[in-house]
Scaffold this motif. Structure first.
Motif, PDB file in Angstrom:
ATOM      1  N   PRO A 172       9.901  -9.634 -11.663  1.00 13.16           N
ATOM      2  CA  PRO A 172       9.399  -8.487 -10.902  1.00 13.16           C
ATOM      3  C   PRO A 172       8.971  -8.858  -9.492  1.00 13.16           C
ATOM      4  CG  PRO A 172       7.912  -9.098 -12.669  1.00 13.16           C
ATOM      5  CD  PRO A 172       9.124  -9.902 -12.850  1.00 13.16           C
ATOM      6  N   PHE A 173       8.708 -10.111  -9.267  1.00 10.40           N
ATOM      7  CA  PHE A 173       8.283 -10.526  -7.937  1.00 10.40           C
ATOM      8  C   PHE A 173       9.379 -11.406  -7.361  1.00 10.40           C
ATOM      9  CE2 PHE A 173       4.794  -8.589  -9.530  1.00 10.40           C
ATOM     10  CZ  PHE A 173       4.408  -9.180 -10.718  1.00 10.40           C
ATOM     11  N   PRO A 174      10.119 -10.825  -6.456  1.00 10.42           N
ATOM     12  CA  PRO A 174      11.302 -11.538  -5.983  1.00 10.42           C
ATOM     13  C   PRO A 174      10.926 -12.812  -5.231  1.00 10.42           C
ATOM     14  CG  PRO A 174      10.891  -9.622  -4.629  1.00 10.42           C
ATOM     15  CD  PRO A 174       9.914  -9.570  -5.743  1.00 10.42           C
ATOM     16  N   PHE A 185      -2.731 -14.217 -12.382  1.00  4.83           N
ATOM     17  CA  PHE A 185      -1.605 -14.173 -11.463  1.00  4.83           C
ATOM     18  C   PHE A 185      -0.969 -12.800 -11.419  1.00  4.83           C
ATOM     19  CE2 PHE A 185      -0.213 -18.245  -9.632  1.00  4.83           C
ATOM     20  CZ  PHE A 185      -1.232 -19.046 -10.072  1.00  4.83           C
ATOM     21  N   ILE A 186      -0.767 -12.239 -12.590  1.00  2.87           N
ATOM     22  CA  ILE A 186      -0.057 -10.959 -12.623  1.00  2.87           C
ATOM     23  C   ILE A 186      -0.882  -9.880 -11.944  1.00  2.87           C
ATOM     24  CG2 ILE A 186       0.888  -9.184 -14.123  1.00  2.87           C
ATOM     25  CD1 ILE A 186       1.617 -11.313 -16.069  1.00  2.87           C
ATOM     26  N   THR A 187      -2.206  -9.904 -12.161  1.00  2.00           N
ATOM     27  CA  THR A 187      -3.040  -8.876 -11.546  1.00  2.00           C
ATOM     28  C   THR A 187      -2.938  -8.913 -10.034  1.00  2.00           C
ATOM     29  OG1 THR A 187      -4.588  -9.594 -13.224  1.00  2.00           O
ATOM     30  CG2 THR A 187      -5.285  -7.821 -11.793  1.00  2.00           C
ATOM     31  N   TYR A 188      -2.910 -10.125  -9.490  1.00  2.00           N
ATOM     32  CA  TYR A 188      -2.926 -10.237  -8.046  1.00  2.00           C
ATOM     33  C   TYR A 188      -1.553 -10.224  -7.426  1.00  2.00           C
ATOM     34  CZ  TYR A 188      -7.867 -11.262  -7.788  1.00  2.00           C
ATOM     35  OH  TYR A 188      -9.215 -11.174  -7.828  1.00  2.00           O
ATOM     36  N   SER A 189      -0.526 -10.117  -8.277  1.00  4.03           N
ATOM     37  CA  SER A 189       0.786 -10.306  -7.675  1.00  4.03           C
ATOM     38  C   SER A 189       1.454  -9.018  -7.282  1.00  4.03           C
ATOM     39  CB  SER A 189       1.684 -11.064  -8.641  1.00  4.03           C
ATOM     40  OG  SER A 189       1.718 -10.347  -9.824  1.00  4.03           O
ATOM     41  N   CYS A 190       0.811  -7.876  -7.517  1.00  5.15           N
ATOM     42  CA  CYS A 190       1.470  -6.677  -7.040  1.00  5.15           C
ATOM     43  C   CYS A 190       0.462  -5.624  -6.650  1.00  5.15           C
ATOM     44  CB  CYS A 190       2.449  -6.124  -8.063  1.00  5.15           C
ATOM     45  SG  CYS A 190       1.646  -5.170  -9.331  1.00  5.15           S
ATOM     46  N   VAL A 191       0.949  -4.704  -5.840  1.00  4.49           N
ATOM     47  CA  VAL A 191       0.148  -3.563  -5.425  1.00  4.49           C
ATOM     48  C   VAL A 191       0.822  -2.349  -6.022  1.00  4.49           C
ATOM     49  CG1 VAL A 191      -0.478  -2.134  -3.454  1.00  4.49           C
ATOM     50  CG2 VAL A 191      -0.605  -4.595  -3.286  1.00  4.49           C
ATOM     51  N   ARG A 192       0.039  -1.476  -6.614  1.00  4.94           N
ATOM     52  CA  ARG A 192       0.693  -0.320  -7.235  1.00  4.94           C
ATOM     53  C   ARG A 192       0.255   0.943  -6.516  1.00  4.94           C
ATOM     54  NH1 ARG A 192       3.821   0.814 -11.396  1.00  4.94           N
ATOM     55  NH2 ARG A 192       3.544   2.803 -12.392  1.00  4.94           N
TER      56      ARG A 192
ATOM     57  N   HIS B 574       7.952   3.246  -7.196  1.00  6.56           N
ATOM     58  CA  HIS B 574       7.783   2.022  -7.996  1.00  6.56           C
ATOM     59  C   HIS B 574       8.674   2.051  -9.224  1.00  6.56           C
ATOM     60  CE1 HIS B 574       4.665   0.436  -5.564  1.00  6.56           C
ATOM     61  NE2 HIS B 574       3.713   1.238  -5.944  1.00  6.56           N
ATOM     62  N   TYR B 604       4.172  -1.131   1.414  1.00  4.17           N
ATOM     63  CA  TYR B 604       4.362  -2.320   0.581  1.00  4.17           C
ATOM     64  C   TYR B 604       5.590  -2.160  -0.304  1.00  4.17           C
ATOM     65  CZ  TYR B 604       3.732  -4.948  -3.752  1.00  4.17           C
ATOM     66  OH  TYR B 604       3.939  -5.715  -4.863  1.00  4.17           O
TER      67      TYR B 604
END
Lengths: 192, 758
Positions: A172-174, A185-192, B574, B604
């Motif tokens: 999910p994180f290119p 890590f997962i919590t901080y790795s994306c913005v929703r 998303h 983003y």
């Protein structure tokens, strides 16, 4: 005296089947992006019944064996598993018994990658496409062909109720070399 | 008959019986076609959510109020161009916008939805300057990112403005609901008010006798506050007298000499909260008289006002008012002799006169509960006289009366001018806190915003709105646990409120609490099936279970319900991206940005799409835009760094990563990315250092070990590499990674084997 190996893995014999397909979280269905075709079918029981998520409708072939289901992708995809829904109690002599899975770039260079033999299956049959080598966890291919070589009780035509094809989820994180596993890590790795 | 029908319609509206109101109003318009009646009918339709009806009947009307109602109907029907044309005629650029602050606010919204940011900001600012209590305008300014500091907006000038408004209202055509307080406040505050000057000028024309008479008449109808307004209020009362009196005139005002404070008294009281109370039939005859009276008083007052020096007239007045109020309060009986001696005599006289008049008035206006008012008037008179502290002319008395009268008895409770002033000060103080906190949270300076929110008094803090704003602030700080708590509290205090619940669902999504999330979604849908937030929550629920198709359907429903809800569009984007449908994803994000250009999530999202598609330039641009809007988010910074690294601008990438690490110590991702970048720059030792630190912080993360293994492998430290690969595998990475790691291990072995075989 060869005992009936109902769980014989050496010859790829599979018995039984699951009513519910239990999936790993990191698998996702890839069939939506593919073009599906069959070698022959009876009117009213065409290829759409294979993909309609309805276990009551089935594909019925109408020709000579082997019966083929072709799955063609627009670009090379990594595939990990194929799942078939077949039921001996309902279909009896129409139930496939020997299945061969082939992969390649097109009809001209398909190569068999897996063979399984089913014994009175009832439910979802997951067929893993991985080889023994960890480097061969996935099959990277343009096309997959599922061939029904023979049926139970020597039936000519076959019924298959549903087929699903699975591959790994992309990261999910290119541009990451590895996927994140821990919650921090997962919590901080994306913005929703 | 017309008056009866009007009364009936207004009564029905007050009691929310819209069908009755519409029917009666239609009879009214059929029987007495006039534009005012059309406005009333349009109002009824708008209340009943039938904007299209209002649109048709008001098409082409020219009166300001009609244009405003027409604009509202157009706005509700999404016909923004027509709405704008109605509000500000292109042919007359200098024409005044109907309904002042409300008109400007509506224009601001129209400009905002038609992408004209500067115009929109201008109109919101205008709206705020006309009516500082228009919180929504300030909210919109914050959302547009160009609000001034709350302290600058909700300050003394604002207070003066509020008073001016009330003052203006007082002088305006009879408005029964005008509260005396407002008027008194206005009075107190408007020292250099244009309105007041205008009114004063009006007053100038009339002779005091008229004034007296009109005052008398007007005050009679109003319930006079028992407390005289203070000096400030006196001014206010003068201003106030016009309207409240107008509305509350009851019966003819007995002619009174200038010193007859009676008229003033009642007038003054009228100014007080009573005016609001007394929305009874106003004899129109008295209205003009009152106006005269008011004008005269205004003149007097204006003279005083203008003679005053110093900018902080309001404070001075407030001070006076305060002093007077306290003194006056004690002498309700109308002996406001505690105040300035100058008026002592007059006040006494006026008090006497008042009393006399009161009696008279009481008789004449008994039915209008003027007794109270009269009594108030008396006291008011005395007070006002004292507060005015000016010449002993009758007008002075009147003024004092006005001042006294300016106190408002509201259904028994008396609001003096000072209390009004205090009230304004309190309201503004509160708004200052709210405004500052909201502005900071829109600028994403979340920690500061939280500090300001914590300064709010408890009973305000424990409301749904504040708690969900607090939750939102924690969400932006990536502190999901606190956000969860805050939102939970918000739900407990106001379970019916849906504001901010979409953010709460995202918080639960991040925390992976699928039970709580599905419960929240079910509750929200049960509360309001037609709110976009409920469907957003439900969509988040499905997305958490990786059912992106259903999640997308739900987000699309949210969009259908409210196409101006930018977050729903972003969430759609998303989901499209998770389904790898980048084209639609980009479209959704761009729609979100069209609605709200400061929605950094959408920037983003676009950056991520381009990153996946390897269009690194675009990706960097979008991440930078997101970063500009929200400069405190370490996640955005780390992605910006990734994009820069992909563009081979690794030095800048490293700098941004450092900033990200500093911005949020708890965020491990920038550290990891830093190691990544260092590795690709061949600074392997430094990378290893960084990763060692990271290992301490997040010992359960397999990718850290995997990366370390990779680095050791490239340094040919095979045993270390093996160790780390093994650790990584133990932590159950995804299937892809398992394959990669195992493959790497195999490759490790081969050189070993070759060595062994040698």
């Amino acid at each position: 005296m060869a005992t009936e190996s109902s769980e014989g893995e050496e010859e790829g014999k599979i018995t039984g089947g699951n009513l519910v397909l239990a999936l790993d979280d990191d698998l996702r269905e890839m069939g939506k992006k593919a073009v599906w075709s069959v070698s022959s079918c009876k009117t009213g029981n065409g290829v759409s019944s294979l993909r309609d998520d309805n276990l009551d409708t089935y594909w019925q072939s109408d020709g000579a064996q082997p019966h083929l289901v072709n799955v063609q992708f627009q670009k090379k995809v990594r595939l990990q598993m194929v799942a078939l829904y077949v039921d001996f109690k309902l279909d009896e002599s129409y139930t496939p018994s020997k299945i061969s899975i082939r992969a390649g770039d097109g009809f001209h260079n398909l190569k068999e990658i897996k063979t399984v033999e089913l014994v009175k299956p009832a439910g979802w049959i997951p067929i893993s496409l991985s080889g023994n080598d960890p480097r061969e966890t996935f099959v990277n291919t343009f096309m997959l062909q599922i061939a029904v070589l023979s049926n139970h009780l020597n039936g000519r035509d076959t019924h298959v109720r549903q087929i699903k094809v699975y591959g790994p989820r992309p990261n999910p994180f290119p541009h990451q070399p590895f996927q994140f596993t821990s919650t921090e890590f997962i919590t901080y790795s994306c913005v929703r | 008959m017309e008056a009866i029908l009007v009364e009936c319609v207004q009564n029905s509206l007050r009691h929310f019986m819209y069908r009755n109101a519409i029917f009666m109003c239609e009879r009214l318009c059929a029987g007495f076609p006039s534009e005012v009646n059309l406005q009333l009918l349009a109002g009824c339709y708008l209340h009943n959510n039938q904007a299209y009806c209002a649109y048709h009947i008001l098409k082409g009307t020219q009166m300001p109020q009609s244009r405003y109602l027409f604009a509202i109907s157009c706005f509700r029907m999404d016909l923004l161009k027509e709405a704008e044309a109605a509000l500000c005629n292109a042919n007359e650029p200098g024409a005044e916008v109907p309904n002042g602050a409300a008109g400007h606010y509506l224009l601001g919204l129209i400009y905002r939805y038609t992408d004209r940011k500067r115009g929109s900001i201008h109109h919101f600012k205008q709206a705020l300057s006309i009516d500082p209590l228009l919180w929504s305008a300030y909210e919109e300014l914050c959302a547009l990112g160009s609000a001034e500091e709350a302290a600058a907006v909700f300050d003394e000038a604002a207070a003066i403005c509020i008073h001016k408004q009330y003052l203006h209202n007082g002088v305006a055509p009879p408005n029964a609901l005008m509260s005396c307080e407002d008027q008194s406040l206005n009075f107190a505050r408007c020292s250099t008010d244009d309105v007041s000057t205008k009114q004063l000028k009006q007053m100038v024309g009339n002779n005091t006798r008229d004034l007296a008479g009109s005052y008398h008449g007007s005050t009679a109808s109003s319930q006079v506050a028992s407390q005289a307004l203070n000096g400030g209020s006196a001014h206010l009362s003068l201003y106030n007298t016009p309207s409240p009196i107008a509305t509350q005139l009851s019966g003819a005002a007995p002619p009174l000499p200038c010193r007859n404070l009676l008229p003033n008294g009642p007038n003054l009281s009228a100014f007080g909260a009573d005016s609001a109370q007394r929305s009874t039939v106003n004899p129109t005859i008295q209205a003009p008289r009152r106006k005269f009276v008011d004008e005269g008083k205004l003149r007097k007052i204006s003279g005083r006002l203008f003679s005053d020096s110093g900018p902080r007239r309001s404070t001075r007045l407030a001070g006076d008012a305060g002093a007077n109020a306290s003194t006056n309060a004690t002498s309700v009986s109308g002996n406001g002799t505690s105040n300035s001696s100058k008026y002592l005599g007059s006040s006494k006289l006026s008090a006497v006169a008042l009393r006399a008049v009161t009696v008279r008035k009481g008789q004449s206006w008994a039915n209008e509960n003027s007794d109270e008012g009269v009594r108030n008037e008396v006291s008011d008179d005395s007070r006002s006289s004292s507060t005015l502290g000016n010449c002993s002319c009758p007008s002075g008395d009147k003024r004092s009366l006005d001042q006294e009268g300016a106190s408002m008895p509201v259904a028994g409770s008396v609001l003096t001018n000072t209390r009004v002033l205090m009230g304004t000060a309190e309201v503004l103080g509160l708004l200052r806190l709210f405004g500052e906190a909201y502005r900071l949270s829109c600028l994403y300076r979340c920690q500061d915003a939280l500090d300001v929110y914590s300064r709010l008094p408890h009973k305000h803090y424990n409301t749904g709105w504040v708690l969900s704003q607090v939750g939102k602030a924690y969400f932006e700080l990536v502190d999901y646990m606190e956000a969860d708590q805050a939102f939970n509290l918000a739900r407990r205090t106001t379970p019916y409120s849906l504001e901010g619940m979409d953010i709460y669902s995202t918080v639960l999504y991040h925390l992976k609490e699928d039970m709580k999330l599905s419960y929240l979604a079910q509750e929200l849908i049960a509360t309001d099936r037609l709110a976009p937030q409920s469907w957003c929550a439900l969509g988040n629920c499905y997305s958490l279970q990786k059912d992106h198709e259903t999640a997308l359907k739900n987000f699309q429903r949210a969009v259908q319900l409210d196409s101006k809800f930018s977050y729903a569009h972003t969430l759609c984007g998303h989901e499209y991206v998770s389904l790898e449908d980048f084209e639609h994803g980009i479209k959704s994000y761009q729609t979100a940005l069209r609605i709200d250009a400061r929605h950094y999530n959408a920037w983003y999202g676009l950056g991520m799409v381009y990153l996946r598609q390897e269009k690194f330039e675009f990706s960097e641009h979008h991440f930078r835009m997101a970063f500009k809007i929200n400069p405190c988010s370490s996640v955005i910074m780390s992605y910006l760094g990734t994009a820069l690294h992909a563009l081979k601008r690794s030095e800048e990438a490293l700098m941004i990563m450092e900033k990200a690490i500093l911005a949020d110590r708890k965020n491990p991702v920038p550290v990891y990315q830093k190691a990544n970048i260092l590795m690709s720059l061949e600074k392997l030792d430094k990378a290893l250092e960084v990763l060692e630190e990271l290992k301490e912080y997040a010992p359960q993360e397999s990718s850290v070990y995997a990366l370390m293994g990779k680095i050791y492998k490239s340094q040919n430290m095979h045993s270390q590499a093996m160790l780390h690969f093994g650790l990584a595998l133990d932590l159950k990475p995804s299937a892809t990674d398992v394959a990669t790691i195992k493959a790497a291990i195999e490759k490790l072995h081969v050189p070993d084997e070759i060595e062994e075989s040698l």
